[in-house]
Design an enzyme around this catalytic site. Structure first.
Site, PDB file in Angstrom:
ATOM      1  N   GLY A 183      43.872 -74.390  50.358  1.00 11.76           N
ATOM      2  CA  GLY A 183      43.213 -75.503  51.030  1.00 11.76           C
ATOM      3  C   GLY A 183      42.472 -76.393  50.037  1.00 11.76           C
ATOM      4  O   GLY A 183      42.460 -77.621  50.176  1.00 11.76           O
ATOM      5  N   ASN A 228      33.223 -75.383  58.881  1.00 10.74           N
ATOM      6  CA  ASN A 228      33.285 -73.947  58.597  1.00 10.74           C
ATOM      7  C   ASN A 228      31.957 -73.234  58.801  1.00 10.74           C
ATOM      8  O   ASN A 228      31.931 -72.058  59.134  1.00 10.74           O
ATOM      9  CB  ASN A 228      33.801 -73.696  57.174  1.00 10.74           C
ATOM     10  CG  ASN A 228      33.113 -74.544  56.136  1.00 10.74           C
ATOM     11  OD1 ASN A 228      33.074 -75.771  56.242  1.00 10.74           O
ATOM     12  ND2 ASN A 228      32.556 -73.918  55.125  1.00 10.74           N
ATOM     13  N   GLN A 288      39.842 -74.930  58.848  1.00  6.04           N
ATOM     14  CA  GLN A 288      39.309 -73.999  59.854  1.00  6.04           C
ATOM     15  C   GLN A 288      40.040 -74.119  61.194  1.00  6.04           C
ATOM     16  O   GLN A 288      39.874 -73.282  62.073  1.00  6.04           O
ATOM     17  CB  GLN A 288      37.814 -74.263  60.079  1.00  6.04           C
ATOM     18  CG  GLN A 288      36.939 -73.836  58.917  1.00  6.04           C
ATOM     19  CD  GLN A 288      36.892 -72.324  58.738  1.00  6.04           C
ATOM     20  OE1 GLN A 288      37.060 -71.555  59.685  1.00  6.04           O
ATOM     21  NE2 GLN A 288      36.678 -71.888  57.509  1.00  6.04           N
ATOM     22  N   SER A 320      45.262 -74.115  55.178  1.00  2.00           N
ATOM     23  CA  SER A 320      45.312 -72.979  54.258  1.00  2.00           C
ATOM     24  C   SER A 320      45.732 -71.743  55.052  1.00  2.00           C
ATOM     25  O   SER A 320      45.115 -71.418  56.078  1.00  2.00           O
ATOM     26  CB  SER A 320      43.920 -72.775  53.647  1.00  2.00           C
ATOM     27  OG  SER A 320      43.927 -71.643  52.826  1.00  2.00           O
ATOM     28  N   HIS A 337      45.483 -68.503  54.706  1.00  2.00           N
ATOM     29  CA  HIS A 337      44.687 -67.275  54.888  1.00  2.00           C
ATOM     30  C   HIS A 337      43.665 -67.380  56.019  1.00  2.00           C
ATOM     31  O   HIS A 337      43.038 -66.390  56.389  1.00  2.00           O
ATOM     32  CB  HIS A 337      44.048 -66.820  53.577  1.00  2.00           C
ATOM     33  CG  HIS A 337      42.873 -67.607  53.091  1.00  2.00           C
ATOM     34  ND1 HIS A 337      41.578 -67.169  53.255  1.00  2.00           N
ATOM     35  CD2 HIS A 337      42.783 -68.778  52.418  1.00  2.00           C
ATOM     36  CE1 HIS A 337      40.747 -68.040  52.684  1.00  2.00           C
ATOM     37  NE2 HIS A 337      41.453 -69.025  52.185  1.00  2.00           N
ATOM     38  N   THR A 370      56.906 -74.649  40.367  1.00  2.00           N
ATOM     39  CA  THR A 370      57.896 -73.924  41.170  1.00  2.00           C
ATOM     40  C   THR A 370      57.266 -73.461  42.486  1.00  2.00           C
ATOM     41  O   THR A 370      56.189 -72.865  42.481  1.00  2.00           O
ATOM     42  CB  THR A 370      58.425 -72.711  40.379  1.00  2.00           C
ATOM     43  OG1 THR A 370      58.973 -73.208  39.152  1.00  2.00           O
ATOM     44  CG2 THR A 370      59.499 -71.957  41.153  1.00  2.00           C
ATOM     45  N   CYS A 429      32.197 -69.463  50.172  1.00  2.00           N
ATOM     46  CA  CYS A 429      32.198 -69.987  48.811  1.00  2.00           C
ATOM     47  C   CYS A 429      30.783 -70.132  48.278  1.00  2.00           C
ATOM     48  O   CYS A 429      30.559 -70.111  47.083  1.00  2.00           O
ATOM     49  CB  CYS A 429      32.885 -71.349  48.763  1.00  2.00           C
ATOM     50  SG  CYS A 429      34.452 -71.317  49.602  1.00  2.00           S
TER      51      CYS A 429
HETATM   52  N1  PLP Z   1      37.999 -76.335  53.640  1.00  2.00           N
HETATM   53  C1  PLP Z   1      37.362 -75.559  54.536  1.00  2.00           C
HETATM   54  C2  PLP Z   1      36.771 -76.171  55.751  1.00  2.00           C
HETATM   55  C3  PLP Z   1      37.279 -74.175  54.326  1.00  2.00           C
HETATM   56  O1  PLP Z   1      36.634 -73.407  55.212  1.00  2.00           O
HETATM   57  C4  PLP Z   1      37.857 -73.625  53.147  1.00  2.00           C
HETATM   58  C5  PLP Z   1      37.739 -72.175  52.867  1.00  2.00           C
HETATM   59  O2  PLP Z   1      36.759 -71.539  53.133  1.00  2.00           O
HETATM   60  C6  PLP Z   1      38.530 -74.485  52.268  1.00  2.00           C
HETATM   61  C7  PLP Z   1      38.579 -75.826  52.536  1.00  2.00           C
HETATM   62  C8  PLP Z   1      39.187 -73.967  51.038  1.00  2.00           C
HETATM   63  O3  PLP Z   1      40.375 -73.289  51.342  1.00  2.00           O
HETATM   64  P1  PLP Z   1      40.996 -72.258  50.283  1.00  2.00           P
HETATM   65  O4  PLP Z   1      40.167 -71.027  50.358  1.00  2.00           O
HETATM   66  O5  PLP Z   1      42.399 -72.020  50.761  1.00  2.00           O
HETATM   67  O6  PLP Z   1      40.974 -72.915  48.960  1.00  2.00           O
END
Ligand code: PLP
Length: 381
Positions: A69, A151, A179, A199, A201, A237, A325
């Protein structure tokens, strides 16, 4: 363990793992190779792209696979901004409640590339006013970037309304939908967005793979140089097993979206009501109704997040203070301070995010456990 941190990440669905397996050990060819093994990998890649495009209601050629993401947000913002800088468009509109993948990218463009930024304010519930975005537009605005679902506090933003304004003024709109992947609709026509980041995950796919939807004719300069993969928009790739996993996970999540959203919204209500009844001086943060179904976030007065998280962890409950994060950082959340919370209040933030494995029994355990932890931390007993 009771896992209440689905906004941070989710376990990979075993059906997704199953779908990915052949692409490591059987169909391991490079999709750019011309022999059969490569062509089979290329077919899997294009099949994944078409499946994703059906969900987004876009053309397959408008889907760019990335590594996460964060990369998708970087490509959207940096790529669109730098592509227009030569034409004198050096102004970006965003909000103060974006993920750092957006905020730090915009800041870098301001500090190193001569861009200017306007932050459209949010209210106490974290909601952006489309009219504030409209009022911020200038003749040199190159891009508007507004998060779809926040988030930290789960607030869902009025993206379609902002999209209508952006389109009328001819300005590309990017939304960070990271999210939103599992629980909100992703139709780019209804949302009226030009760039949308996801993203895998966050919706039971693997970590380390994402995508960026790029509407045709949106100016976009690649941010990494190399081969001509992804129609020259993202060199490198392609990671076929992960891309197959992303497509499979997105399909599974979107198939269950409505039923699962209703189930989680009911569980969330049980959680929120249970906790607010038992814990004095605790409030829900974010919007009461315009929020992600499984997302509960709070401020607990008189305690700091770390103590609550450690107490919960000792009781076998995984939770968070906000953004994964930013965890570990003693600085208060930029999202909560933008919503008008004081620095000290913001240090008492707690985020409990439900997901596919969450049950009523798990919720009831949290409702019994957290009040005791808070009471102990407040020194009430
Ligand atoms: N944007 C938002 C709103 C997110 O919650 C996150 C991850 O916590 C990201 C971007 C970043 O995604 P990634 O962990 O795949 O880099």
């Amino acid at each position: 363990m009771i896992y209440l941190d689905h906004s941070a990440t989710t376990p990979v669905d075993p059906r997704v793992v199953e779908a990915m397996l052949p692409f490591w050990i059987e169909v391991y060819g490079n999709p750019s190779s011309i022999y059969g093994l490569g062509r089979r990998a290329a077919t899997a890649l294009e099949d994944a792209r078409a499946r994703v495009a059906r969900i987004l209601n876009c053309l397959p050629a408008e889907v760019v696979f990335t590594s996460c993401g964060t990369e998708s947000d970087n490509l959207a913002i940096r790529g669109t901004a730098l592509a227009q800088a030569g034409r004198g468009r050096r102004h970006i509109i965003t909000t103060p409640i974006e993920h750092h993948a957006v905020i730090h990218t915009v800041t870098d463009l301001v500090e190193h590339y001569g861009f200017e930024v306007t932050y459209a304010p949010v209210d106490h519930q974290g909601l952006v006013d489309p009219q504030a975005v409209s009022a911020a537009i200038r003749p040199d605005t190159a891009l508007i970037s507004v998060i779809y679902a926040n988030n930290e506090v789960g607030t869902v933003e009025p993206i379609a309304e902002i999209g209508a304004i952006a389109h009328e003024r001819g300005i590309p709109l990017h939304t960070d939908a990271v999210q939103a992947g599992a629980y909100l609709h992703l139709d780019v026509e209804t949302l009226q967005v030009d760039l949308l980041a996801l993203s895998a995950h966050k919706f039971h796919g693997p970590k380390g793979v994402g995508l960026l939807y790029v509407r045709r004719r949106t100016p976009l300069q690649p941010i990494q140089t190399g081969g001509s993969q992804e129609r020259g928009r993202r060199a490198g790739t392609e990671n076929i097993p992960y891309i197959v996993g992303l497509a499979c996970a997105l399909e599974l999540a979107q198939q269950d979206r409505e039923a699962e959203s209703a189930r989680l919204a009911a569980l969330r209500q049980r959680l929120v009501e249970g906790l607010l009844q038992r814990i004095p001086d605790m409030e829900l943060t974010g919007h009461a109704s315009r929020r992600m179904p499984g997302h509960a976030s709070f401020i607990v007065g008189g305690v700091e997040a770390e103590g609550m998280l450690i107490g919960l962890d000792l009781a076998g409950i995984a939770a968070s203070s906000g953004s994964a994060c930013a965890s570990g950082a003693a600085t208060p959340s930029h999202v909560l301070t933008a919503m008008g919370y004081g620095q000290q209040e913001a240090l008492g933030a707690l985020r409990l995010t439900l997901g596919r494995e969450s049950t009523a029994a798990g919720v009831d355990t949290v409702v019994e456990t957290l009040p005791r932890i808070v009471q102990r931390l407040r020194g009430d007993q």
